[in-house]
Each structure stands twice: as C-alpha cells, then as structure tokens.
Design a protein around this motif. Structure first.
Motif, PDB file in Angstrom:
ATOM      1  N   VAL A 357      -7.628  -2.638 -10.888  1.00 28.57           N
ATOM      2  CA  VAL A 357      -6.433  -2.958 -10.269  1.00 28.57           C
ATOM      3  C   VAL A 357      -6.625  -3.881  -8.946  1.00 28.57           C
ATOM      4  O   VAL A 357      -7.602  -3.658  -8.271  1.00 28.57           O
ATOM      5  N   VAL A 358      -5.766  -4.809  -8.908  1.00 31.44           N
ATOM      6  CA  VAL A 358      -6.112  -5.954  -7.973  1.00 31.44           C
ATOM      7  C   VAL A 358      -5.102  -6.407  -7.231  1.00 31.44           C
ATOM      8  O   VAL A 358      -3.736  -5.874  -7.386  1.00 31.44           O
ATOM      9  N   SER A 363      -2.171  -3.073  -0.645  1.00 35.32           N
ATOM     10  CA  SER A 363      -1.021  -3.327  -1.546  1.00 35.32           C
ATOM     11  C   SER A 363      -0.807  -2.015  -2.422  1.00 35.32           C
ATOM     12  O   SER A 363      -0.171  -2.066  -3.433  1.00 35.32           O
ATOM     13  N   LYS A 365      -3.513  -0.257  -3.947  1.00 36.21           N
ATOM     14  CA  LYS A 365      -4.464  -0.173  -5.082  1.00 36.21           C
ATOM     15  C   LYS A 365      -5.119   1.288  -5.331  1.00 36.21           C
ATOM     16  O   LYS A 365      -5.130   1.852  -6.457  1.00 36.21           O
ATOM     17  N   THR A 366      -5.554   1.657  -4.169  1.00 38.35           N
ATOM     18  CA  THR A 366      -6.122   3.150  -4.142  1.00 38.35           C
ATOM     19  C   THR A 366      -5.258   4.128  -4.593  1.00 38.35           C
ATOM     20  O   THR A 366      -5.612   5.140  -5.231  1.00 38.35           O
ATOM     21  N   THR A 368      -2.630   3.745  -6.594  1.00 36.47           N
ATOM     22  CA  THR A 368      -2.367   3.715  -8.105  1.00 36.47           C
ATOM     23  C   THR A 368      -3.592   4.501  -8.558  1.00 36.47           C
ATOM     24  O   THR A 368      -3.430   5.226  -9.722  1.00 36.47           O
ATOM     25  N   GLU A 429     -14.538  -0.449  -4.946  1.00 42.53           N
ATOM     26  CA  GLU A 429     -14.427  -1.811  -4.834  1.00 42.53           C
ATOM     27  C   GLU A 429     -15.555  -2.695  -5.485  1.00 42.53           C
ATOM     28  O   GLU A 429     -16.739  -2.157  -5.176  1.00 42.53           O
ATOM     29  N   THR A 452     -11.400  -1.779  -8.282  1.00 45.48           N
ATOM     30  CA  THR A 452     -10.319  -2.633  -7.539  1.00 45.48           C
ATOM     31  C   THR A 452     -11.267  -4.145  -7.380  1.00 45.48           C
ATOM     32  O   THR A 452     -12.179  -4.002  -7.238  1.00 45.48           O
ATOM     33  N   HIS A 454     -10.270  -7.795  -4.694  1.00 46.58           N
ATOM     34  CA  HIS A 454      -9.155  -8.416  -3.809  1.00 46.58           C
ATOM     35  C   HIS A 454      -8.903  -9.861  -4.585  1.00 46.58           C
ATOM     36  O   HIS A 454      -9.560 -10.828  -4.378  1.00 46.58           O
ATOM     37  N   SER A 484      -2.320  -6.042 -11.420  1.00 45.94           N
ATOM     38  CA  SER A 484      -1.865  -6.632 -10.171  1.00 45.94           C
ATOM     39  C   SER A 484      -0.824  -6.043  -9.478  1.00 45.94           C
ATOM     40  O   SER A 484       0.107  -5.764 -10.229  1.00 45.94           O
ATOM     41  N   GLN A 485      -0.800  -5.782  -8.220  1.00 43.24           N
ATOM     42  CA  GLN A 485       0.369  -5.134  -7.495  1.00 43.24           C
ATOM     43  C   GLN A 485       0.635  -5.601  -6.069  1.00 43.24           C
ATOM     44  O   GLN A 485      -0.320  -6.097  -5.421  1.00 43.24           O
TER      45      GLN A 485
END
Length: 591
Positions: A357-358, A363, A365-366, A368, A429, A452, A454, A484-485
C-alpha cells in the motif's frame, strides 16, 4: 441523557449574597454608568430565573446523572453541586456537553452556541476576580439588558441578586462550558492587563515550580478542554506553537490545520508542563527533543503520541490522536469501490505473496492495512507486525515496536519474525534494500506479507524496489498487487458543502455557519484508490526493468483505474468535490 427529566416546581430566586468586589472606579451601591449595548450576541435571550427551586434542581440533576451512568437503585447519589459534577466530568463518567444539556433541561436556562460566542469585549466595570469567582462571562450588556454565561445553574439566584445590587439590572443567563468561559475570561482580561510577564527559557525555572503550574485548576481544565474540542472536531493532531508574543493551538481536521485556541503566551509554560506531565516526560528538560504517550480515558478513549522539539521561543509540541476503537477499521468505510474491494479480498485471502500500500505521509496507508488485518485476524492465523511506532493495538496480534537504538530495526526484527511461524506479516514500512529482500523472501516462502512504501503512484512502487537494487525476478515472483491511495474530504451532509445552514438559494452566504463542518463545507475523509494487479504481462515488464510509465500503461490495459478516475467517480456520486480531487492529485502524472 437516557430519559427526559421533568420538574413541576415553581421558579424561586436564591437569597441575596454580599456584594463582590468590582473593578476600580465602580461603586457597588451607586448606579453604574449605562451602556449603549455592547458585547457579543446582542440578540441572545437568556432566562432570568430557574424553572425549579434549588432543592428540586439538585434532586433532578442527581436523578439525571444516575440514569446517565446507570447507577443501581439505592446507591449513593451522584453530583448535585458544582464540585461533585466536575468530579464526574474529570473521571470521564459524563461528558461536559451532556451535563450542560441536563442543566438546561432541569433549570430552563438555554445553552449558548460556542461557535457564536466570539469577538467579545471585556465588561468595563467588573473585575476579573469577581467573574472568575462566579465563573460567569458577560456576553452582552445594555441599559436594560445584560446576558451572562454561567457554567452551572446552582448559583444563578445569588449571582442575579449581586449583579442587581451592583448595576441595577437583573441579568438573564445562558449556559456555557466552564472551560470556554475561563478561556474567554483569560483572553479578554489577563491578556490585556499587562501582567503576563515574559517567559524565560534559560532553564532557571525549577521542576517543582513547573509541576505546581501544571496542577493549577484553570490549566488542567484548559488542557482538558483542548482534548475535548479536538475529539469533538475529529482532529488527528494538535499543534501547540509558541512565538515571541503569541501562543497558538492548532488542530489538524480532515488533513487541514486550523487555528482553534490562542491562550495568553504567559500560560505556555503551564500548558507545556501539563502536557509533558501527562505524557510521562521530563518537564524540566527544554533543550532536547522528547517523545511521550498519553492514554485518554472516556467514552471514546484515545492513544495520544506526544512529540516535543525545542524552538526559538519554547518547545513546539505536537500530539497525535489515535482512536482505540478497533471497530473503525472497516473496509466498507474507507472508500473502496465494490470491484476493487472484491479484488483486494481475493488477494489477502491467498496463503502467500506480498501486497503493498503506497502513498505520501498521511494518506491513510496504515488505516487501510489495519482494515485488512482486522479481516484476517482469527484464531486460525498467527499474525505478527513490526512497526515504527505501533499506532494501533489490535487484540490477537503480536505487535513489535522498532527500536533502532538497541539494534531492533525492521530488517533484524523481520529476520526473527520469520522464525516465529507466522501466517501473516505486517511490515510498517520498507525503507531499505535489506528489509525489502527479507520481506520478499518471506512472501516467497509461504507467508502473506503486507507493507507500505512512500511513492506517488502504484507503478512507482515497483520502480522504487528496483532502485533499491532488489532483483526484478524476485519482485515479479512475490508481488501480488500495489494499492495506491490518497484521502479527500467528504462533502458535509448537513450543509451540502456550502458551509452555511439556513442559507437561501438567492444568497448562499446567508444563514449561520454550519456546526457540523465548522463552515469548511467538508466533514470526514474518504480514500481514492488505484490498484495495480500483477498480471503475466506486468511480470514480463518488471523482469525487463521497464520504467514506471510503461508499467502503468500495462496496468491500464488490464483495467487499472487511476486515482483521478476514482476521484472523478466519487465526485459524480456527490461524495467529494472536484476541487478536493484536484488538490490531492495535483502532483500526479496522468498516464
């Protein structure tokens, strides 16, 4: 309250009390000079007396509090005085806003809208000591009309008699939270008195003096009010920022910072000491950065991460507010389209492989990933996470906090995790080649790995791994998908995005500011996504080390929808606005 309270007692005024001190130049027994109608809320109408006797008031408040906390019949009575009611609030057994609503229901006094109480002026003929003693705030005054905000109704009769003796005007009353009254009194009277003094940050202030400041009741209530308002507004962060002559407290709400409080700069030392004391930090240390943690109890408990960094005029303090309620981790609520959600469910149901998940910092990510972990979490799976820091605690998971200072890095921790027989591994990460290779090897040897990166888009994650010098054949073999989100703000359902309530179609700027969104037109956030599935064509492109533009083109040929396209769909559905999508996607390239 669980049940409405009813009283049939007649209105009764309390006995007159001795006249309290007034400001210099005013005489208690002589008529005060008449005012021409000043202050805030000139149209506000309060109540001049209670709709019940003092004894009935106490009895009704106790009954209401007993119902609210579920007190067993025959147990000792709760509340019934300002001190006892405040103790219940401090214990987290009742919210101050619920207490105010109970007061209003029992006493007949209306509750003032805090959003409308602003731009106040100090009442010219009464002292701060008097107002603080009675915890009252003049909102409007004129020759024959004075409105006072009070924090509780118990002393209204007495205060009415005192005010009448001093100014020959019987006031009307409204209810307002105690912390709000104290905040306005401090801003109006102390800030302009010239007594604020200057703060010294040379280390001369003793630790015991700082502890005494942090325990003062007004400071305790101000910090408590700061946390309460942050929760009410849905803030994710609190920023306490001292400058040479000002102190600003800002909240990050839906990703945007906004000024909320401006206490006198003279209170900074006490506020900072109070926060550091709660966080278990060294309150006398102001030269080095510090980190701490606060557990806030209450109906909506919070885990607060505190960071202090020294600056020119004191320490910049940032508090990260993390919800403890695991029910918030729900894939239905993050904003995934139905088809994308089905694809993600299919992927995380696989026994092995890697899902990334990026997106940039902040944004979602955590969140999600934790939604996925909550779906996977059951008694048949062993799930281990390694994070920096552990943001949310979920029962049933083994969660490890990275500690580089003692050699516990992502890479070293991950090596030990694979020997713990896990089914699912969450790596907070991927920051370097070593961590990436261990995670990929774990995905290739029978583990489902979630992590994740970045990067700005889904295809960029593959290019980032290649830049870390991870072998392309390892990436193509282990990777299942990249999600991606970004987060965009939701249009406020109360005002439809206008920021105003009760506005006419001819004049959208008319009406009052929307309380749900505080005039921004947005309330809450939702994700926009793009999912890059690793197909056979994409595996060949990865093995050929194609750049991110070509990888994205391959993904689009297989049905990948870009962030902008997902955002446009949410605009069409009325969930967000085109301006929001443009704001969060402005740095992205359209393939």
């Amino acid at each position: 309250m669980k049940e409405p309270l009813r009283t049939a007692a007649s209105a009764t005024a309390a006995a007159a009390a001795p006249v309290a001190p007034v400001a210099a130049g005013a005489t208690a027994n002589a008529p005060a000079r008449r005012h021409d109608g000043r202050g805030a809320l000139s149209a506000l109408v309060g109540a001049r007396s209670l709709t019940c006797s003092p004894d009935d008031l106490i009895r009704a408040v106790r009954d209401g509090l007993a119902r609210h906390v579920g007190l067993a019949e025959g147990a000792s009575a709760l509340g019934g005085s300002p001190e006892k009611d405040l103790e219940l609030v401090a214990q987290g057994r009742v919210e101050e806003n619920d207490l105010l609503r109970l007061y209003a229901q029992v006493s007949g006094l209306p509750v003032a809208d805090e959003e409308e109480v602003r731009d106040l002026e100090p009442f010219p003929e009464v002292s701060l000591d008097f107002l603080s003693h009675h915890t009252c705030l003049p909102l409007h005054w004129a020759a024959a009309h004075t409105v006072l905000a009070v924090a509780e109704p118990y002393g209204v009769g007495r205060l009415s008699q005192v005010w009448l003796a001093m100014f020959q005007v019987r006031p009307s009353f409204v209810l307002l939270r105690r912390a709000a009254i104290e905040r306005h009194l401090t801003a109006q009277y102390e800030a302009g008195s010239g007594d604020a003094g200057e703060l010294s940050w040379d280390g001369d202030t003793s630790e015991e003096a700082l502890r005494d400041l942090a325990r003062e009741a007004p400071i305790v209530r101000l910090v408590g009010d700061m946390f309460s308002r942050a929760q009410e507004m849905g803030a994710s962060d609190i920023h306490i920022e001292p400058a040479e002559d000002t102190l600003t407290i800002r909240f990050r709400v839906d990703g945007m910072l906004q000024n909320v409080l401006s206490p006198p700069v003279a209170q900074y030392a006490a506020i900072a000491s109070r926060v550091k004391l709660l966080a278990g930090m060294n309150i006398a240390e102001r030269r080095l950065p510090q980190d701490g943690r606060i557990d806030l109890a209450g109906p909506n408990p919070l885990d607060v991460r505190v960071s202090c960094v020294p600056s020119m005029h004191g320490e910049s303090i940032v508090l990260r507010l993390l919800q403890k309620d695991v029910t918030t981790f729900d894939l239905e609520r993050v904003g995934l389209a139905a088809a994308m959600k089905q694809s993600l469910e299919r992927l995380y149901s696989m026994p092995h492989g890697m899902i990334l998940v990026v997106g940039p910092t902040g944004s979602g990510k955590t969140t999600t990933l934790y939604c996925v972990m909550r779906e996977l979490n059951n008694e048949t799976r062993k799930i281990i996470t390694i994070e920096d820091p552990v943001e949310y605690q979920l029962p049933g998971l083994t969660q490890i906090h990275v500690r580089p200072q003692i050699g516990l890095s992502f890479a070293s921790g991950l090596r030990s995790i694979v020997r713990q027989d896990p089914d699912v591994i969450l790596v907070g990460e991927i920051r370097d080649r070593e961590t990436a290779e261990i995670a990929i090897h774990a995905a290739l040897t029978g583990h489902l790995v979630l992590s994740t990166l970045h990067t700005n888009d889904a295809a960029g994650a593959i290019s980032r791994l290649l830049e870390m010098e991870v072998e392309s054949f390892l990436i193509s073999s282990a990777l299942l998908a990249v999600l991606s989100q970004r987060l965009v703000r939701r249009i406020c359902p109360e005002c439809g995005g206008s920021g105003r309530q009760g506005a006419s179609s001819e004049d959208p700027a008319s009406g009052r500011r929307c309380r749900n969104c505080l005039g921004s037109g947005y309330r809450g956030r939702v994700g926009i996504f793009e999912m890059l599935l690793v197909t056979d064509d994409l595996r060949r492109a990865i093995n050929e080390r194609r750049d991110s533009t070509e990888l994205a083109a391959v993904g689009r040929r297989h049905g990948m929808r870009s962030l902008r396209e997902d955002g446009a769909e949410k605009v069409r559905l009325g969930i967000t606005s085109a301006a929001e999508v443009a704001r969060v996607c402005q740095a992205d390239l359209v393939v």
